[in-house]
Design a protein around this motif. Sequence first.
Motif, mmCIF file in Angstrom:
data_model
loop_
_atom_site.group_PDB
_atom_site.id
_atom_site.type_symbol
_atom_site.label_atom_id
_atom_site.label_comp_id
_atom_site.label_asym_id
_atom_site.label_seq_id
_atom_site.Cartn_x
_atom_site.Cartn_y
_atom_site.Cartn_z
ATOM 1 N N PHE C 695 0.831 -1.195 0.000
ATOM 2 C CA PHE C 695 0.000 0.000 0.000
ATOM 3 C C PHE C 695 0.871 1.252 0.000
ATOM 4 N N ASP C 696 1.851 1.288 0.908
ATOM 5 C CA ASP C 696 2.666 2.491 1.033
ATOM 6 C C ASP C 696 3.957 2.115 1.737
ATOM 7 N N THR C 713 4.308 8.242 1.508
ATOM 8 C CA THR C 713 4.641 8.799 0.200
ATOM 9 C C THR C 713 3.817 10.067 -0.007
ATOM 10 N N THR C 714 4.305 10.919 -0.896
ATOM 11 C CA THR C 714 3.595 12.168 -1.191
ATOM 12 C C THR C 714 2.163 11.876 -1.633
ATOM 13 N N ALA C 715 2.017 10.835 -2.445
ATOM 14 C CA ALA C 715 0.702 10.546 -3.028
ATOM 15 C C ALA C 715 -0.308 10.061 -1.999
ATOM 16 N N HIS C 716 0.178 9.379 -0.955
ATOM 17 C CA HIS C 716 -0.751 8.685 -0.064
ATOM 18 C C HIS C 716 -0.955 9.333 1.301
ATOM 19 N N VAL C 845 11.632 1.455 -4.692
ATOM 20 C CA VAL C 845 10.326 1.399 -5.361
ATOM 21 C C VAL C 845 9.511 2.659 -5.077
ATOM 22 N N THR C 846 8.664 2.994 -6.034
ATOM 23 C CA THR C 846 7.670 4.054 -5.849
ATOM 24 C C THR C 846 6.322 3.440 -6.222
ATOM 25 N N HIS C 847 5.318 4.306 -6.372
ATOM 26 C CA HIS C 847 4.012 3.765 -6.748
ATOM 27 C C HIS C 847 3.969 3.261 -8.189
ATOM 28 N N ALA C 848 5.030 3.509 -8.957
ATOM 29 C CA ALA C 848 5.103 2.901 -10.282
ATOM 30 C C ALA C 848 5.294 1.395 -10.136
ATOM 31 N N GLU C 849 6.015 1.023 -9.074
ATOM 32 C CA GLU C 849 6.227 -0.404 -8.820
ATOM 33 C C GLU C 849 5.182 -0.938 -7.837
ATOM 34 N N ALA C 850 4.985 -0.233 -6.722
ATOM 35 C CA ALA C 850 3.948 -0.620 -5.757
ATOM 36 C C ALA C 850 2.634 -0.067 -6.298
ATOM 37 N N THR C 924 8.427 -0.263 -15.433
ATOM 38 C CA THR C 924 7.743 0.576 -14.456
ATOM 39 C C THR C 924 8.413 1.942 -14.337
ATOM 40 N N SER C 925 9.744 1.966 -14.415
ATOM 41 C CA SER C 925 10.484 3.237 -14.326
ATOM 42 C C SER C 925 11.706 3.112 -15.219
#
Lengths: 86, 201, 982
Positions: C695-696, C713-716, C845-850, C924-925
Amino acid sequence: MLLIPCPFCGARDETEFVYGGDAGVERPRNPETTTDEAWTDYLCFRDNPQGMHRELWFHRDGCQRWITIERDTRTHELGAVRLSRS
Amino acid sequence: MADDLSDIRRSPLAGLDLGSRAGGAGGVLLSEGAARESFILRGQADDAAFARAVEAALGIGLPQEPAAAVGSDALLIRLGPDEWRLIVPLADGGQFAARLASELARAGGPGALVNVSSATTVIAVAGERATDLLATGTGIDFDPTAFPPGQSVRTRVGNTQALIHRQAVDAFELHVPRSHARSFWEWLEDRGREFHAAIAL
Amino acid sequence: MRRQPFRAAEGGHLVDRSEPLRFDFDGHRYEGYQGDSLASGLLAAGVRIVARSFKYHRPRGVWGFGSEEPNAMVTTGIREDARANLKATEILLSDGLEAFGQNAWPSVAWDMGGAVGLAGRLMPAGFYYKTFMAPTRGWSALYEPLIRRMAGFGPAPAAPDDAFYAKRRIHADVLVAGGGPAGVAAALAAARAGARVVLADENVRFGGALLRMPGEIEEGDGLAWIDTAIAELETMSHVCLLRRATVTGYYDHNLLTVAERPDDDVEPSTPAVRLWFVRARDVVLAAGAHERPLLFDGNDRPGVMSASAAAGYAHAYGVLAGRQVVVAGNNDSIYAVARLLRGAGVAIAAVADSRSGGGVPDLPCRMGWVVERAVGSRRVRGVLLRRADGKPEDKGERIACDFVAMAGGWSPTLHLHAQARGSLDYDEERGLILPGRAGGVNRSAGAAAGRFDLDGCLAEGWAAGLAAATSSGHERPVGPPPRSPNRSAGDAPVSWQVGPGKRFVDLQYDVTAADIELAAREGYQSVEHVKRYTALGMGTDQGKTSSMAGLVLLSEALGRPVARTGTTTFRPPYTPVPIAAMAAGLVGEGRDALRRTAADDWHEAQGAVFTAAGLWRRPRYYPRDGMEEVETIEAEVRETRGGVGIVDVGTLGKVDIQGRDARVFLDLIYANRISTLGIGRGRYGLMLREDGRVFDDGVIMRLGEHHFYLTTTTAHQHAVMQHIEFLLQTVWPELEVYASDVTEHWFAAALAGPGSRALLGRAAPELDLSDAAFPMMAVRAATVAGLSALVFRMSYSGELSYEIAVPADHGLALWTRLLSEGREDDLTPYGTEAMGVMRIEKGHVTHAEADGRTTPDDLGLGRMVSADKRGVGKRSLDLPALRQKGRRQLVGLSVIDTQARIPPGCQVAESSDMKPAPPLGHITSFCYSPTFGRAIALALVENGRARTGQTVHITSPMTGLSMAAEVVPPVFYDAQGTRLHG
């Protein structure tokens, strides 16, 4: 846009809330002794009733409490509303 | 040694150069409110030790009604079943908070006290069209019977979440998240055109 | 300029004859008066053709009086100021107004497309579906351009609409929709009872039907009584009166929208449209009724219009729709209309009443006569009348006239009632659909409820207002209800004439009676299907005048009762609402909810190129003179890895966790164990969703016995808070834990690179930065650059690195002081691009991977999951689907050709041929790595770890590019982690 009577803040617009799904789902107390089937049921399977539905909403822009409301899925008529943490 | 902080404090609205645009009269006046210290206070409303510690430290009792705000120098606002916001003048130098922290510790450490002084920017909205301006962006009912002066509500206004403190029928302070403050101010000015909003210092 | 040949010598309660105005229509200049609508101004000037019809380009004139107008659609303004599809009946005349007819070239009076009208019979119902068929290629090449040129209404404006639009929220005890006699009576009763009232009406003046036809209330003029009532309401602070305001939508829980069109040309800050959102405890629906057309051949010709509208132009504006009229209809209202027109100076050629018997002596009545056909093409020149019960061979009688006022009875306005999911009842005897059981909390009154007599409307409105006030808790005494001697119901019997020729049902979309009959013959049964097949009721008037006739004709064609046919669904909006009004306050520079960090002013001053990270804006890179973007990003990476860099990480989510059970709780929400952390130490943590997917991630720091600080993360940021509160409030309410989002309070900057220790050492001389005193993953409170701060030793870049957090009010000071302190170290500010390159090199990893599908094991983080503790998501990791072979696993890909660059959106494939085949995985990246001098990528690849050392192909079927790459472990850079120590 629904008008949700938050038990703490009073009636607020639906846009202040985040929907959280079926309130009737209970997390198994002992996950490790729960069968795969029962665990999957908990994770994935939900009723989709036509009529009263007990559901969770998070009051993100207000008291930040999770609340449990009864909502008629056909008419949006609301029934009982309470804080989820009673 | 940490420096004297008063001269390095930077408002997120500083880049807007409000001073050079201030002046004039309109249906509503917008201004940046004085900076405050502010703290999240968490605890159980029915925990007597917690309530006593708060009263001992602040000299005011925990407000029990939703949206109730008590005190003057130190304002204590009830925001949730187990959440209050303590807002004190910057000049206090952290004394209220320090007293509260030590009283809570003496009571065995119930609840939690979290410094969020930098988290919000205060924007004052006042004037006969103040409620009309706010009503362009929030569903809160501003009828004085529904939202009397002295109360505070947390809600959504325009493009951000805000804690609205009603000081008088036509005077409000909005505590908005710091990162949103500038775009919220710009939104207020834009929506304020309808009411000939003017900037005050 | 043309004078006003059709303005009566006197009369017109809406116009001010002392204030003449000039306006242009299709390039000709005309004169009108203050208070005119564009429609009344055009009629006064004698302009009969104001539009061309949608399908046949037939000339059309003004038909109605207000929002029901199906014909008179115009564009105002030119080019960027153009606003299309406005109804001439709703436009207030202003001096200098420029308006244009639509759907015609070069003008509505002389339209080339009108030639299509000759071929009208070639365009039956379903024309588009039948004609524009295979080959499919024909669509884009031929059919679509053709349809687009021929169809549609006004032109889209050439530039963004820079007019001001506004929104407003308001709460009411009682909203009254419609300000006719019923609505005003309701508002007055409710307001006197003490209720907060909003009264909205679409006209410039309250009065409803009384604007068009005089009536008597309380032994005086009806409109005067309305004015007195409005004056009383205006003195009440709890009443909000909205003129030129149409209630357009009725939504859940009694939320209604009202589109107000404040008088234009007041001042720049007056919105073009103000969209009100009214949350009402109770609603009185008093929106009146619409007059029905009569169905005869040529009933669309300019000059054929609604009888009440014809009366209205004479009464409200002193404007005559012609010199000589035939009034035709099926109910008593035709006599009042004829007398009013006669009084205004119109010659009455005939009054054709389809009912037999009766009649009045003072008018040239033809009892039992109906209109067979309107004569004339560009305008009416006469009508052919015949006996309603006559034989087909009867020749009928031609009567000359220059306009026809037709009265087909009334259809109650059911839209709002139906939008609120109220039921509809068909009253067969009266031929009316009436509001049945209410959907929301509302009540219908007056003509909207089928009461057509003035006294009944007043009584019903008064009672509804009182009931609505009572239901919202207001019961002050209100006095007696107003009365009127006008008690004739004037009901219309059901009668829809059947005859040959073009009998238009829907004027706006050119749907004729024959089209509906054809649809029925072709097998269409459902009224919803017939609507879509014929386009009946699909125009901007939404079938206000056409739906009842269409419904009756369809029922007759299908040979079944009207009640069984039913109506189409009523959907908001009742009248068109500009999208600009819905978007008010949400569009344009600075209107979006942009989030800025405390150092944003510095980034902007440096000319940083920004990127969006959710609502945040972050510097992507800092441009340098004479350097391309890619060179700049490479330089930022090189200088950080070789020296020291600084990056703004203020956007990361931050959560303060306190409480006696904090450790227990953190063990539950992270996959790895947190409870064993010592005070002053931190740990990288992995949060799972309950279904076992990552999830994060973030870092958890222990600040005290029961006090933690964690990053998201910034997004979550918000999602994690919501997740935490969900678990605390619904799953483990017994735990005493307080979580507070402190993202906004803290600013943070990271110093990264081998030079970071020396720089921080100077900025924080009291802090011992030796490995022993301040090891990896430790946290210290310290004074940095004169500011109280928290310093974390952690690394995202793979270099020795420190993150320094201060209260955001001091963020800019920290940033600028570190930069000036770092001048001698050549401190390099870097943006998200360089940060991304370094994290790919390091395999973070980032959300591109997670991405919500991957488990810890998929990401190579399986060993982080603590085997000996419970936690969210743990149980799911044992499910067969998450353990099976063949899952995509995170790997690194090192491109073999050092010149190749990876395009976006690539797959990973076994071969380079790009033939359709299931891919092995996806990128993914990716980036060009200045450190390794080649393109590298992170990818999720089937059984990826087992492929280490193999060659795979990175393919981009969209661009045709393909390149070979070696599968390597995801950590490209310093796998041993020696650089973390400087």
